[in-house]
Design a protein around this motif. Structure first.
Motif, mmCIF file in Angstrom:
data_model
loop_
_atom_site.group_PDB
_atom_site.id
_atom_site.type_symbol
_atom_site.label_atom_id
_atom_site.label_comp_id
_atom_site.label_asym_id
_atom_site.label_seq_id
_atom_site.Cartn_x
_atom_site.Cartn_y
_atom_site.Cartn_z
ATOM 1 N N GLU A 114 -12.935 -13.436 -47.817
ATOM 2 C CA GLU A 114 -13.136 -13.699 -46.254
ATOM 3 C C GLU A 114 -12.970 -12.454 -45.606
ATOM 4 O OE1 GLU A 114 -10.791 -16.967 -45.318
ATOM 5 O OE2 GLU A 114 -11.929 -18.492 -46.106
ATOM 6 N N VAL A 115 -13.774 -12.193 -44.538
ATOM 7 C CA VAL A 115 -13.590 -11.111 -43.537
ATOM 8 C C VAL A 115 -13.602 -11.580 -42.277
ATOM 9 C CG1 VAL A 115 -14.377 -8.988 -42.898
ATOM 10 C CG2 VAL A 115 -14.401 -9.510 -45.197
ATOM 11 N N THR A 116 -12.642 -11.229 -41.366
ATOM 12 C CA THR A 116 -12.828 -11.485 -39.921
ATOM 13 C C THR A 116 -12.511 -10.172 -39.127
ATOM 14 O OG1 THR A 116 -12.361 -13.023 -38.304
ATOM 15 C CG2 THR A 116 -10.558 -12.438 -39.908
ATOM 16 N N GLY A 117 -12.937 -10.077 -37.648
ATOM 17 C CA GLY A 117 -12.429 -9.116 -36.774
ATOM 18 C C GLY A 117 -13.442 -8.899 -35.747
ATOM 19 N N HIS A 118 -13.495 -7.579 -35.308
ATOM 20 C CA HIS A 118 -14.257 -7.336 -34.366
ATOM 21 C C HIS A 118 -15.005 -5.909 -34.325
ATOM 22 C CE1 HIS A 118 -10.888 -9.519 -32.320
ATOM 23 N NE2 HIS A 118 -11.697 -9.936 -31.638
ATOM 24 N N SER A 119 -16.244 -6.077 -33.898
ATOM 25 C CA SER A 119 -17.087 -4.888 -33.846
ATOM 26 C C SER A 119 -17.322 -4.485 -32.383
ATOM 27 C CB SER A 119 -18.486 -5.278 -34.616
ATOM 28 O OG SER A 119 -19.592 -4.565 -34.261
ATOM 29 N N ASP A 167 -20.756 2.021 -34.614
ATOM 30 C CA ASP A 167 -20.074 0.930 -34.658
ATOM 31 C C ASP A 167 -18.604 1.131 -35.147
ATOM 32 O OD1 ASP A 167 -19.645 -1.738 -35.286
ATOM 33 O OD2 ASP A 167 -21.130 -2.141 -36.741
ATOM 34 N N THR A 168 -17.854 0.588 -34.223
ATOM 35 C CA THR A 168 -16.405 0.714 -34.748
ATOM 36 C C THR A 168 -16.074 -0.755 -35.179
ATOM 37 O OG1 THR A 168 -15.725 2.405 -33.171
ATOM 38 C CG2 THR A 168 -14.253 1.304 -33.619
ATOM 39 N N LEU A 169 -15.369 -0.919 -36.343
ATOM 40 C CA LEU A 169 -14.966 -2.244 -36.813
ATOM 41 C C LEU A 169 -13.472 -2.351 -37.179
ATOM 42 C CD1 LEU A 169 -17.966 -2.288 -39.706
ATOM 43 C CD2 LEU A 169 -17.594 -4.002 -37.674
ATOM 44 N N THR A 170 -12.964 -3.353 -36.695
ATOM 45 C CA THR A 170 -11.370 -3.511 -36.835
ATOM 46 C C THR A 170 -11.486 -4.942 -37.682
ATOM 47 O OG1 THR A 170 -10.881 -2.473 -34.864
ATOM 48 C CG2 THR A 170 -9.402 -3.852 -35.789
ATOM 49 N N LEU A 171 -11.273 -4.818 -38.992
ATOM 50 C CA LEU A 171 -11.489 -5.973 -39.771
ATOM 51 C C LEU A 171 -10.175 -6.440 -40.523
ATOM 52 C CD1 LEU A 171 -14.775 -4.866 -41.583
ATOM 53 C CD2 LEU A 171 -14.766 -6.250 -39.659
ATOM 54 N N THR A 172 -9.917 -7.563 -40.767
ATOM 55 C CA THR A 172 -9.066 -8.219 -41.456
ATOM 56 C C THR A 172 -9.724 -8.850 -42.908
ATOM 57 O OG1 THR A 172 -7.692 -8.776 -39.820
ATOM 58 C CG2 THR A 172 -6.928 -9.959 -41.767
ATOM 59 N N VAL A 173 -9.230 -8.148 -43.974
ATOM 60 C CA VAL A 173 -9.969 -8.821 -45.200
ATOM 61 C C VAL A 173 -8.922 -9.402 -46.236
ATOM 62 C CG1 VAL A 173 -11.079 -7.735 -47.301
ATOM 63 C CG2 VAL A 173 -11.179 -6.231 -45.547
ATOM 64 N N PHE A 182 -5.260 -7.419 -45.988
ATOM 65 C CA PHE A 182 -5.167 -5.967 -45.341
ATOM 66 C C PHE A 182 -6.051 -5.919 -44.228
ATOM 67 C CE2 PHE A 182 -8.178 -5.743 -48.871
ATOM 68 C CZ PHE A 182 -9.113 -4.903 -48.320
ATOM 69 N N ARG A 183 -5.670 -4.654 -43.416
ATOM 70 C CA ARG A 183 -6.538 -4.326 -42.284
ATOM 71 C C ARG A 183 -7.449 -3.141 -42.740
ATOM 72 N NH1 ARG A 183 -4.702 -3.943 -36.014
ATOM 73 N NH2 ARG A 183 -6.334 -2.764 -35.281
ATOM 74 N N LEU A 184 -8.622 -3.284 -42.241
ATOM 75 C CA LEU A 184 -9.486 -1.990 -42.465
ATOM 76 C C LEU A 184 -10.375 -1.869 -41.390
ATOM 77 C CD1 LEU A 184 -11.112 -0.582 -44.695
ATOM 78 C CD2 LEU A 184 -12.598 -2.656 -44.980
ATOM 79 N N GLU A 185 -9.914 -0.658 -40.917
ATOM 80 C CA GLU A 185 -10.788 0.023 -39.841
ATOM 81 C C GLU A 185 -11.713 1.290 -40.165
ATOM 82 O OE1 GLU A 185 -7.837 1.571 -37.027
ATOM 83 O OE2 GLU A 185 -6.745 -0.390 -36.891
ATOM 84 N N LEU A 186 -13.046 0.731 -39.910
ATOM 85 C CA LEU A 186 -14.138 1.692 -40.131
ATOM 86 C C LEU A 186 -14.944 2.137 -39.029
ATOM 87 C CD1 LEU A 186 -15.596 -0.637 -43.195
ATOM 88 C CD2 LEU A 186 -14.115 1.480 -43.231
ATOM 89 N N ILE A 187 -15.422 3.313 -38.899
ATOM 90 C CA ILE A 187 -16.490 3.974 -37.936
ATOM 91 C C ILE A 187 -17.685 4.469 -38.512
ATOM 92 C CG2 ILE A 187 -15.224 6.188 -37.682
ATOM 93 C CD1 ILE A 187 -15.468 6.008 -34.571
#
Length: 140
Positions: A40-45, A28-34, A13-18
């Motif tokens: 495992e977690v990967t994405g962008h900050s 910090d704006t995080l766009t993650l794939t969990v 699932f996709r997890l977007e956090l701020i």
């Protein structure tokens, strides 16, 4: 997404956090794939701040998902992330340079992934000092 749906997040699932703090503080704006089966977690900050010159630290992040029990009520979801600057290296240009890490973070989230605390470190110069920030974080 309703609260009932959020408590059943599993699989991929996709997890977007701020993150949020005092007015004028870095964000910090995080766009993650969990991916929960392999934790495992990967994405962008993107760490940004409205200063002159503007702060903008973009990183490709990877990390691990850990389910842990903490002192006090309930359990938490911990995500440890490490990040490196995004580079666009031409395919015919060889293997490329060694790029030093520019981002580290530890998130401690509620089991529904909706809110928690983030402690992140970033640096604007690849050999410069680390800047440390701890803030509340919530789903964007």
């Amino acid at each position: 997404m309703s609260t009932a749906e959020a408590t059943t997040l599993a699989g991929l699932f996709r997890l977007e956090l701020i993150s949020g703090g005092a007015p004028g503080a870095p964000t910090d704006t995080l766009t993650l794939t969990v991916y929960t089966p392999n934790r495992e977690v990967t994405g962008h900050s993107v760490v940004s701040q409205a200063v002159n010159p503007p702060l903008h630290v973009a990183s490709h992040v990877t990390g691990t998902l850990i389910y842990e029990t903490v002192i006090g009520p309930g359990s938490k979801v911990r995500i440890d992330l490490n990040g490196w600057p995004e580079i666009h290296w031409p395919k015919q240009a060889g293997i490329g340079p060694v790029i030093p890490q520019n981002y580290k973070a530890t998130l401690l989230l509620e089991p529904n992934y909706a809110s928690g605390i983030i402690r992140y470190e970033y640096r604007t110069d690849l050999t410069g000092p680390w800047h440390v920030v701890e803030q509340p974080v919530h789903r964007a």
